[in-house]
Design an enzyme around this catalytic site. Structure first.
Site, PDB file in Angstrom:
ATOM      1  N   SER D  10       4.697  15.345 -13.849  1.00  0.00           N
ATOM      2  CA  SER D  10       5.092  14.318 -12.888  1.00  0.00           C
ATOM      3  C   SER D  10       6.037  14.837 -11.806  1.00  0.00           C
ATOM      4  O   SER D  10       6.347  14.111 -10.867  1.00  0.00           O
ATOM      5  CB  SER D  10       5.727  13.126 -13.613  1.00  0.00           C
ATOM      6  OG  SER D  10       6.883  13.546 -14.290  1.00  0.00           O
ATOM      7  N   GLY D  11       6.497  16.068 -11.919  1.00  0.00           N
ATOM      8  CA  GLY D  11       7.348  16.644 -10.875  1.00  0.00           C
ATOM      9  C   GLY D  11       6.518  17.169  -9.720  1.00  0.00           C
ATOM     10  O   GLY D  11       5.297  17.075  -9.717  1.00  0.00           O
ATOM     11  N   TYR D  12       7.216  17.747  -8.737  1.00  0.00           N
ATOM     12  CA  TYR D  12       6.505  18.244  -7.561  1.00  0.00           C
ATOM     13  C   TYR D  12       5.657  19.478  -7.893  1.00  0.00           C
ATOM     14  O   TYR D  12       4.536  19.625  -7.410  1.00  0.00           O
ATOM     15  CB  TYR D  12       7.487  18.576  -6.440  1.00  0.00           C
ATOM     16  CG  TYR D  12       8.107  17.362  -5.791  1.00  0.00           C
ATOM     17  CD1 TYR D  12       7.526  16.098  -5.891  1.00  0.00           C
ATOM     18  CD2 TYR D  12       9.285  17.474  -5.055  1.00  0.00           C
ATOM     19  CE1 TYR D  12       8.093  14.991  -5.287  1.00  0.00           C
ATOM     20  CE2 TYR D  12       9.855  16.362  -4.436  1.00  0.00           C
ATOM     21  CZ  TYR D  12       9.259  15.125  -4.557  1.00  0.00           C
ATOM     22  OH  TYR D  12       9.820  14.032  -3.944  1.00  0.00           O
ATOM     23  N   CYS D 147      11.018  29.965  -5.952  1.00  0.00           N
ATOM     24  CA  CYS D 147      10.464  29.923  -4.591  1.00  0.00           C
ATOM     25  C   CYS D 147      11.289  30.766  -3.627  1.00  0.00           C
ATOM     26  O   CYS D 147      10.736  31.521  -2.819  1.00  0.00           O
ATOM     27  CB  CYS D 147      10.347  28.486  -4.090  1.00  0.00           C
ATOM     28  SG  CYS D 147      11.800  27.479  -4.365  1.00  0.00           S
ATOM     29  N   ASN D 311       6.959  26.576  -0.441  1.00  0.00           N
ATOM     30  CA  ASN D 311       7.670  26.729  -1.723  1.00  0.00           C
ATOM     31  C   ASN D 311       6.893  26.178  -2.912  1.00  0.00           C
ATOM     32  O   ASN D 311       7.027  26.689  -4.025  1.00  0.00           O
ATOM     33  CB  ASN D 311       9.047  26.054  -1.665  1.00  0.00           C
ATOM     34  CG  ASN D 311       9.005  24.613  -1.212  1.00  0.00           C
ATOM     35  OD1 ASN D 311       8.506  24.329  -0.120  1.00  0.00           O
ATOM     36  ND2 ASN D 311       9.478  23.705  -2.026  1.00  0.00           N
TER      37      ASN D 311
END
Lengths: 344, 344, 344, 344
Positions: D10-12, D147, D311
């Site tokens: 559910s994160g980026y 990143c 990123n």
């Protein structure tokens, strides 16, 4: 492989088209023309195409025959050369406004000049598959679509298709747009220091795309109000109308779902929770989807219908490729599967 | 009332100057010139000045004598007309780069052309009060300051004043800037669709403002690296250097506080909590303050010194008005009290 | 000096108020309260106030008597403590929504809860000087204004004052807003990665500020549609209505100019050229001005009336200070002279 | 089809991974877990995935065996459950920081806690194909990449590979980042009104990603300075170093071209004209490319090396998918062909 070329490939519409066609599994891009960039690599103008292509811009005078020819020039040019282009390709898709209107008088009214090739207007099909899928698949000549017109037409489509609008009143469409709509040639008002942070209503009514909405929706009393906001890609159209007496939310769900079911690039967005409850263009950058949503005030019949698209995709080059797919008998979604990004 | 005029009032620096001077309690703005806007109301170019002024742009050829003359033209013009301007006003403040460098050879090196009035270079005082308050208050001719140079000079000032830098190494200054730095005349790269969302390093070294930092800080081995970011107003300079052996954080606090105490527009920002712990230009829009901060890696002497300013204020027009206040013997902060906004 | 205090000074409205009051020539700020920041310097929360003040947040329980008390708490709190506040100050200006509506039934309808102090509703005057200058100057209790309501009310004011609207139809107001409207307490949807680049229609109709427009304009059939855009400060209201038969553009010029002439902070913006031809909030950040503009389609009577304001100034704290000036018999514009910035 | 699942979807990073895997021609996504969203459609959290998937989030406790397991949880979790995950899949790719450092003491130093599974550190290969292509293709366990570390490592790679840096001095890397780096869980500083328009240096040195650059580049004296700018996706690393005596621009061209030729996702950007002359992340959104550029001051050996990436792609999920391709013996670029958009 099917061969394609792009006339006028240095603008934003042409660049987006080139991105799509270079990645399309069934086509080979033969030429991309540009008057001012002849001999330059396409990635010098479209920096996202580095490593994707070693193509160089050609002189438009040296255009060769191809299977499908895309015209992506500024408005007012294609109509002067259409005879010549028709000799080079049996299938033409023109992204400009030149062949969108069926009636030469309409063209003159909205564009303030006589049409140079009125006899060609009837040969073109308006290139929005959600409205003319059948005709497009049989056509040789396809016009492009105005990005604001597309957001407006799709916002109204479920209501018009199900005949839910009370036509005794006006349809008011408020449109918010990003800066890529203005094209690659900037002006003093598009300078970042002037264009950033704006909420700038640049057209209260009378925008040329209105003509396409009137023509395609068959509604006369429609106005488009255009407001620029701080965004590069994206259009949101918010249409206000009255529904016919007795129409309730359930009827609307049915009408919107029907449109979504008939069209692979249309999706109804109407969530009760989360951040993205309504259509918004933010997550559609690079995607060919149109997100539709609505709210009905049952107390007075006021319907607010919303459509979000990427103006360079569904509102221009994406729809053009979708039309090519239909004309060629390929899967309608071929080369257009990109989902969009989140966050962005 | 003291009379003032602005030559070249249609650019961003000139507009900001006009805003400040119209609200200044001791001055009356007599003329604002512009070659391309003669006869237009100033608010047609500077829309924030509506209701604030009914002034119109004058022809530069019709300039009349005043007490203080501000020159806000593009670089390279003031040096050709300085004799003539000196006949109109006994006090001149030039915002351009024409009289910032003391040495004509330096000018030629950095600006790639011979200076047209080298005999005037010695008459001008570099217009940053934090460096030359005493001289400015006695001067007749003041040069403006480069915005990036100002952020750099103020980031280094506490270190140089307290002699804390180990000069055997390089000083590397990374500068991030908004789009108003580029001036009111945009170019293809400043078009919103191209300039929004950028992190664009447009000068790795060799930027002209470097000359002002070398001259004013007396350090030879300095480089400025310039990166454009998505912002209209603001500059952040982040200077990297080595401190002399034995220098600790406490020494730095002392040095930075000393500069803040000596200068009404300098403030040290170094918080342990909250959102705004370090200097940032966001909250300085329209304000003449410079925020300074630092971090020292005591393990290796690496100092990171940070300065945030509004490029159009402390980096240009604000400092110019501050110089006028000093020249006229007024309170240094007069007409420059605006605090900045939050949020913005 | 007149003493003033702010209850609830850590939010955006409270911070803007504090900025204005600290710079106001006639007042001394005695206390600023905050439950969560007691003992912190105000500039730790409002970073633009560094060097401007050494005030610290007080405990609301320790509030002392003052001449004018500003309440800047979240909605729903002032009504519970109004009796107590009235003992501390004879003049109260409440920025929240608690005392904006005259009718307790309206409050209950729009805010979904019973009002806690309905007997106080009649004692408050709605704090928009452009509507109630006379009453405000005699009042002891002033309510704040909703920012969206203010942009709407001012967009409609010339039309209502000159009785030009055909009230048989609906008035549709499309409002675009920046993120500062949501207040200092963010939510998941205000996270930058989610909130940047949006065109997000978060309320199709039914927004609470609608009640203030209905009340103040005396028009029943009004809807507000709210869309968030990528901006921090600013509101643009675009009102769509039909004018009465026979009304022409000249009538509108007269009506709009009348309002501008009666009100020091109202300005008509309607230019034929330049970048800023219509009202836009971009150049109004930090300013108390309202810019009004309009376009009339004489062919069908469709009027598009536009109002731009800074939501934290004219839409909240600026109007509150303007009300204080009127109540105290001072010049209405005192401490509110800031012109706004360009570019920004 | 190869089956894959994502733990922590559910994160980026997880969302981007899901987007890539759903469109990947060789894999089938079996499960996506999320503690807080069990039972919700994935598109309710990742709105760009509407129409692309009817998957729902699963409970992490119900994870089933798959061919390749991706871990996309917050840092510090994978190390506690790695034994259990290893029973479910023979190939694991962990995007978190848990297994990036080879040395448990390094982990403790930079992450301020003991590593929970130090015996696993040696089994993981650092997941940047540009550094470890051969090892990755034989590995069972791959760590993700930071990143900022990736942008730094790729900026330095040509210089280190060709042994051009004078290691007697410091390497200073200035990094500018967008807001998606902070992850999907916002904080007060990521609220749009506070995070928009920033140039905010949030870490002068000591950022955790520094450890990965030191480890992978084998250089000790490296610092990373982190500055947040107004952008959602993208990182730009600008590395400052001194080259060895005698190194000239031609040597650098050779070194950079070598790296580009060896790596399908690396491209040298160094143009004499046009808008996009240097690497910038703007046009890389959604793409897995890394753009490299450089400037050398031959007068003093100061090299400025620049790397731009997205990123969430090359700096996280894109590299993870590239690793999977290598591990599975597929074409390294499979499912990663997206070019990026222009304009955006």
């Amino acid at each position: 492989m099917t061969t394609v070329s792009i006339v006028g490939g240095s603008g934003y519409g042409g660049g987006e088209l080139l991105r799509l066609l270079l990645a399309h599994p069934e086509v080979e891009v033969k030429q991309v023309t540009s008057r001012s960039h002849v001999g330059e690599y396409v990635y010098q103008v479209h920096p996202n195409l580095r490593k994707g292509s070693q193509l160089k811009f050609s002189d438009p005078a040296q255009l060769e025959p191809v299977d499908v020819l895309f015209l992506a020039q500024p408005h007012g040019q294609a109509q002067h050369n259409i005879e010549q282009y028709a000799k080079l390709a049996s299938k033409i898709i023109d992204l400009s406004a030149d062949f969108r209107l069926r009636d030469a008088a309409d063209y003159e009214k909205w564009y303030s000049e006589k049409h140079a090739a009125p006899e060609w207007l009837g040969k073109f099909v308006y290139g929005l598959p959600e409205l003319h899928r059948e005709d497009i698949s049989k056509a040789h000549y396809i016009s492009g679509v105005g990005c604001n017109a597309t957001a407006s037409n799709l916002a109204l489509l479920p209501l018009v298709q199900a005949d839910l609008i009370d036509l005794s009143g006006s349809v008011i469409i408020e449109i918010k747009v990003g800066s890529s709509e203005g094209g690659a040639d900037g002006n003093s008002g598009s300078h970042h220091a002037e264009r950033a942070n704006v909420i700038r209503t640049f057209s209260a009514f009378g925008h040329r795309h209105t003509a396409e909405v009137i023509q395609e929706m068959g509604i006369q009393d429609i106005s488009l109000t255009m407001t620029a906001v701080d965004l590069v890609r994206g259009v949101l159209a918010t249409a206000h109308a009255k529904v016919k007496a007795g129409v309730i939310t359930k009827d609307l769900w049915k009408a919107y779902r029907a449109v979504a079911n008939q069209n692979p690039f249309v999706r109804v967005v109407k969530e009760q929770r989360g951040i993205y409850r309504v259509p918004e263009p933010k997550v559609l950058s690079g995607s060919n989807y149109a997100y539709l949503g609505f709210e009905l005030d049952e107390s007075n019949g006021h319907i607010v219908s919303i459509c979000a698209i990427d103006n360079l995709m569904k509102g221009a080059s994406g729809s053009a490729v979708q039309c090519m797919n239909l004309m060629m008998g390929w899967d309608e979604t071929l080369g257009l599967e990109f989902a969009g990004l989140h966050p962005i």
